[in-house]
Design an enzyme around this catalytic site. Structure first.
Site, PDB file in Angstrom:
ATOM      1  N   PRO A   5       0.792  -1.229   0.000  1.00 57.27           N
ATOM      2  CA  PRO A   5       0.000   0.000   0.000  1.00 57.27           C
ATOM      3  C   PRO A   5       0.818   1.269   0.000  1.00 57.27           C
ATOM      4  O   PRO A   5       1.867   1.362   0.633  1.00 57.27           O
ATOM      5  CB  PRO A   5      -0.814  -0.107   1.310  1.00 57.27           C
ATOM      6  CG  PRO A   5      -0.056  -1.060   2.152  1.00 57.27           C
ATOM      7  CD  PRO A   5       0.591  -2.032   1.218  1.00 57.27           C
ATOM      8  N   ASN A   6       0.323   2.240  -0.762  1.00 57.55           N
ATOM      9  CA  ASN A   6       0.848   3.601  -0.854  1.00 57.55           C
ATOM     10  C   ASN A   6       2.139   3.710  -1.650  1.00 57.55           C
ATOM     11  O   ASN A   6       2.571   4.819  -1.980  1.00 57.55           O
ATOM     12  CB  ASN A   6       1.060   4.215   0.534  1.00 57.55           C
ATOM     13  CG  ASN A   6      -0.228   4.313   1.307  1.00 57.55           C
ATOM     14  OD1 ASN A   6      -1.194   4.901   0.844  1.00 57.55           O
ATOM     15  ND2 ASN A   6      -0.265   3.686   2.481  1.00 57.55           N
ATOM     16  N   ARG A  13       6.167  12.473  -1.944  1.00 56.11           N
ATOM     17  CA  ARG A  13       6.319  13.110  -0.634  1.00 56.11           C
ATOM     18  C   ARG A  13       7.343  12.350   0.177  1.00 56.11           C
ATOM     19  O   ARG A  13       7.738  11.248  -0.157  1.00 56.11           O
ATOM     20  CB  ARG A  13       4.980  13.125   0.113  1.00 56.11           C
ATOM     21  CG  ARG A  13       3.900  13.957  -0.543  1.00 56.11           C
ATOM     22  CD  ARG A  13       2.725  14.222   0.402  1.00 56.11           C
ATOM     23  NE  ARG A  13       2.228  13.017   1.045  1.00 56.11           N
ATOM     24  CZ  ARG A  13       1.329  12.217   0.502  1.00 56.11           C
ATOM     25  NH1 ARG A  13       0.882  12.480  -0.709  1.00 56.11           N
ATOM     26  NH2 ARG A  13       0.886  11.152   1.127  1.00 56.11           N
ATOM     27  N   TYR A  18      11.731   8.090   1.982  1.00 63.78           N
ATOM     28  CA  TYR A  18      11.545   7.052   0.962  1.00 63.78           C
ATOM     29  C   TYR A  18      12.290   7.319  -0.337  1.00 63.78           C
ATOM     30  O   TYR A  18      12.198   6.540  -1.285  1.00 63.78           O
ATOM     31  CB  TYR A  18      10.051   6.896   0.682  1.00 63.78           C
ATOM     32  CG  TYR A  18       9.275   6.471   1.904  1.00 63.78           C
ATOM     33  CD1 TYR A  18       8.390   7.345   2.531  1.00 63.78           C
ATOM     34  CD2 TYR A  18       9.438   5.205   2.455  1.00 63.78           C
ATOM     35  CE1 TYR A  18       7.691   6.980   3.666  1.00 63.78           C
ATOM     36  CE2 TYR A  18       8.742   4.822   3.583  1.00 63.78           C
ATOM     37  CZ  TYR A  18       7.870   5.700   4.181  1.00 63.78           C
ATOM     38  OH  TYR A  18       7.175   5.323   5.299  1.00 63.78           O
ATOM     39  N   ASN A  70       7.862  -5.696  -0.854  1.00 64.83           N
ATOM     40  CA  ASN A  70       7.815  -4.583   0.073  1.00 64.83           C
ATOM     41  C   ASN A  70       6.365  -4.496   0.530  1.00 64.83           C
ATOM     42  O   ASN A  70       5.524  -3.969  -0.181  1.00 64.83           O
ATOM     43  CB  ASN A  70       8.263  -3.271  -0.561  1.00 64.83           C
ATOM     44  CG  ASN A  70       8.252  -2.136   0.456  1.00 64.83           C
ATOM     45  OD1 ASN A  70       7.588  -2.216   1.497  1.00 64.83           O
ATOM     46  ND2 ASN A  70       8.977  -1.075   0.170  1.00 64.83           N
ATOM     47  N   ALA A  73       2.847  -0.933   4.902  1.00 63.11           N
ATOM     48  CA  ALA A  73       2.288  -0.972   6.265  1.00 63.11           C
ATOM     49  C   ALA A  73       1.750  -2.341   6.652  1.00 63.11           C
ATOM     50  O   ALA A  73       1.655  -2.659   7.848  1.00 63.11           O
ATOM     51  CB  ALA A  73       1.185   0.070   6.410  1.00 63.11           C
ATOM     52  N   HIS A  76       3.454  -4.593   9.285  1.00 61.86           N
ATOM     53  CA  HIS A  76       3.292  -4.435  10.736  1.00 61.86           C
ATOM     54  C   HIS A  76       1.917  -4.863  11.231  1.00 61.86           C
ATOM     55  O   HIS A  76       1.638  -4.756  12.425  1.00 61.86           O
ATOM     56  CB  HIS A  76       3.534  -2.972  11.103  1.00 61.86           C
ATOM     57  CG  HIS A  76       4.664  -2.345  10.365  1.00 61.86           C
ATOM     58  ND1 HIS A  76       5.979  -2.768  10.487  1.00 61.86           N
ATOM     59  CD2 HIS A  76       4.676  -1.347   9.436  1.00 61.86           C
ATOM     60  CE1 HIS A  76       6.745  -2.042   9.704  1.00 61.86           C
ATOM     61  NE2 HIS A  76       5.993  -1.177   9.050  1.00 61.86           N
ATOM     62  N   GLU A  94      12.000  -9.733   2.263  1.00 60.28           N
ATOM     63  CA  GLU A  94      11.239  -8.543   2.681  1.00 60.28           C
ATOM     64  C   GLU A  94      12.107  -7.314   2.462  1.00 60.28           C
ATOM     65  O   GLU A  94      13.267  -7.292   2.909  1.00 60.28           O
ATOM     66  CB  GLU A  94      10.859  -8.679   4.159  1.00 60.28           C
ATOM     67  CG  GLU A  94      10.099  -7.526   4.761  1.00 60.28           C
ATOM     68  CD  GLU A  94       9.834  -7.709   6.252  1.00 60.28           C
ATOM     69  OE1 GLU A  94       9.707  -8.856   6.712  1.00 60.28           O
ATOM     70  OE2 GLU A  94       9.778  -6.690   6.968  1.00 60.28           O
ATOM     71  N   HIS A  96      12.383  -2.987   2.556  1.00 60.31           N
ATOM     72  CA  HIS A  96      11.856  -1.686   2.970  1.00 60.31           C
ATOM     73  C   HIS A  96      12.810  -0.595   2.493  1.00 60.31           C
ATOM     74  O   HIS A  96      14.024  -0.720   2.660  1.00 60.31           O
ATOM     75  CB  HIS A  96      11.700  -1.604   4.492  1.00 60.31           C
ATOM     76  CG  HIS A  96      10.749  -2.615   5.044  1.00 60.31           C
ATOM     77  ND1 HIS A  96       9.389  -2.523   4.870  1.00 60.31           N
ATOM     78  CD2 HIS A  96      10.959  -3.767   5.728  1.00 60.31           C
ATOM     79  CE1 HIS A  96       8.803  -3.556   5.433  1.00 60.31           C
ATOM     80  NE2 HIS A  96       9.727  -4.344   5.953  1.00 60.31           N
ATOM     81  N   LEU A  97      12.249   0.454   1.941  1.00 58.75           N
ATOM     82  CA  LEU A  97      13.060   1.592   1.515  1.00 58.75           C
ATOM     83  C   LEU A  97      13.723   2.246   2.731  1.00 58.75           C
ATOM     84  O   LEU A  97      14.910   2.576   2.711  1.00 58.75           O
ATOM     85  CB  LEU A  97      12.183   2.620   0.790  1.00 58.75           C
ATOM     86  CG  LEU A  97      11.595   2.173  -0.546  1.00 58.75           C
ATOM     87  CD1 LEU A  97      10.300   2.909  -0.827  1.00 58.75           C
ATOM     88  CD2 LEU A  97      12.589   2.380  -1.668  1.00 58.75           C
ATOM     89  N   SER A  98      12.936   2.401   3.773  1.00 54.37           N
ATOM     90  CA  SER A  98      13.436   3.072   4.980  1.00 54.37           C
ATOM     91  C   SER A  98      13.988   2.046   5.965  1.00 54.37           C
ATOM     92  O   SER A  98      13.688   0.848   5.864  1.00 54.37           O
ATOM     93  CB  SER A  98      12.293   3.859   5.649  1.00 54.37           C
ATOM     94  OG  SER A  98      11.282   2.961   6.125  1.00 54.37           O
ATOM     95  N   ARG A 103      12.764   3.932  13.095  1.00 55.71           N
ATOM     96  CA  ARG A 103      11.545   4.738  12.983  1.00 55.71           C
ATOM     97  C   ARG A 103      10.633   4.500  14.180  1.00 55.71           C
ATOM     98  O   ARG A 103      11.044   3.960  15.202  1.00 55.71           O
ATOM     99  CB  ARG A 103      10.856   4.453  11.644  1.00 55.71           C
ATOM    100  CG  ARG A 103      11.744   4.751  10.438  1.00 55.71           C
ATOM    101  CD  ARG A 103      11.008   4.604   9.141  1.00 55.71           C
ATOM    102  NE  ARG A 103       9.918   5.578   9.028  1.00 55.71           N
ATOM    103  CZ  ARG A 103       8.975   5.478   8.087  1.00 55.71           C
ATOM    104  NH1 ARG A 103       8.963   4.465   7.231  1.00 55.71           N
ATOM    105  NH2 ARG A 103       8.024   6.410   8.017  1.00 55.71           N
ATOM    106  N   ARG A 107       6.591   0.516  13.638  1.00 55.69           N
ATOM    107  CA  ARG A 107       7.166   0.033  12.376  1.00 55.69           C
ATOM    108  C   ARG A 107       8.314  -0.954  12.603  1.00 55.69           C
ATOM    109  O   ARG A 107       8.843  -1.526  11.657  1.00 55.69           O
ATOM    110  CB  ARG A 107       7.685   1.206  11.538  1.00 55.69           C
ATOM    111  CG  ARG A 107       6.646   2.183  11.095  1.00 55.69           C
ATOM    112  CD  ARG A 107       7.216   3.169  10.084  1.00 55.69           C
ATOM    113  NE  ARG A 107       6.373   4.347   9.972  1.00 55.69           N
ATOM    114  CZ  ARG A 107       5.298   4.415   9.163  1.00 55.69           C
ATOM    115  NH1 ARG A 107       4.961   3.369   8.422  1.00 55.69           N
ATOM    116  NH2 ARG A 107       4.559   5.508   9.130  1.00 55.69           N
TER     117      ARG A 107
END
Ligand SMILES: O=C(O)[C@]1(O)C=C(c2cccc(Sc3ccccc3)c2)[C@@H](O)[C@H](O)C1
Length: 142
Positions: A5-6, A13, A18, A70, A73, A76, A94, A96-98, A103, A107
């Site tokens: 998602p997203n 943004r 990201y 990826n 959300a 989690h 798995e 993740h960009l971040s 964080r 997360r």
């Protein structure tokens, strides 16, 4: 390659979190890398948990050898996505960009990490490249 998602909004943004690359740019670069190393790559993105789960199920019947995901959300929150990945028994990485461990506390837990081949996080778009190389290495050893 599954993106959750997203992630379709990447590049619009929070570039400090990201990065600046759009998902289209990430997928294009990954397809080029995959072709260069002799891997057939299918890239998909959905904001819907059920769609990601359906694609994981589909992987079993379409002879997918490895999944890069990826989960966004859903990392989690989704025991259902965990159960789907565990159920098809296809190795996955798995991504993740971040760096999710640097964080918010919510997360820092993943419902998927302990059943993954590995987790790559914090390297931005390059993490996808790392994951593809790792998958190639794993497949060449099997
Ligand atoms: O770091 C990631 O790749 C991550 O999987 C991605 C996430 C995420 C969250 C919200 C939006 C986006 S993509 C985005 C970024 C900027 C603007 C719009 C969408 C990703 C988080 O939910 C996860 O905790 C971490």
């Amino acid at each position: 390659m599954l993106n959750g998602p997203n992630l379709n909004l990447l590049g619009t943004r929070e570039p400090d979190v990201y990065g600046h690359a759009t998902l289209d740019q990430i997928e294009h670069q990954l397809r080029e890398q995959a072709e260069a190393i002799g891997i057939t790559l299918d890239c998909r993105q959905s904001n819907a948990e059920h769609q990601l789960i359906d694609w994981v199920h589909e992987a079993r019947t379409t002879h997918v050898d490895f999944i890069l995901i990826n989960p966004g959300a859903y990392t989690h929150t989704s025991i259902a996505l965990r159960d789907a990945l565990a159920g098809v028994a296809i190795p996955f990485i798995e991504i993740h960009l971040s760096n999710i461990h640097a964080r918010e506390a919510f997360r820092q837990h993943s419902y998927l990490a302990d059943i993954a081949t590995g987790v790559i996080c914090g390297f931005g778009a390059q993490g996808y490249d790392f994951a593809l190389q790792a998958a190639k290495q794993q497949l060449s050893q099997s």
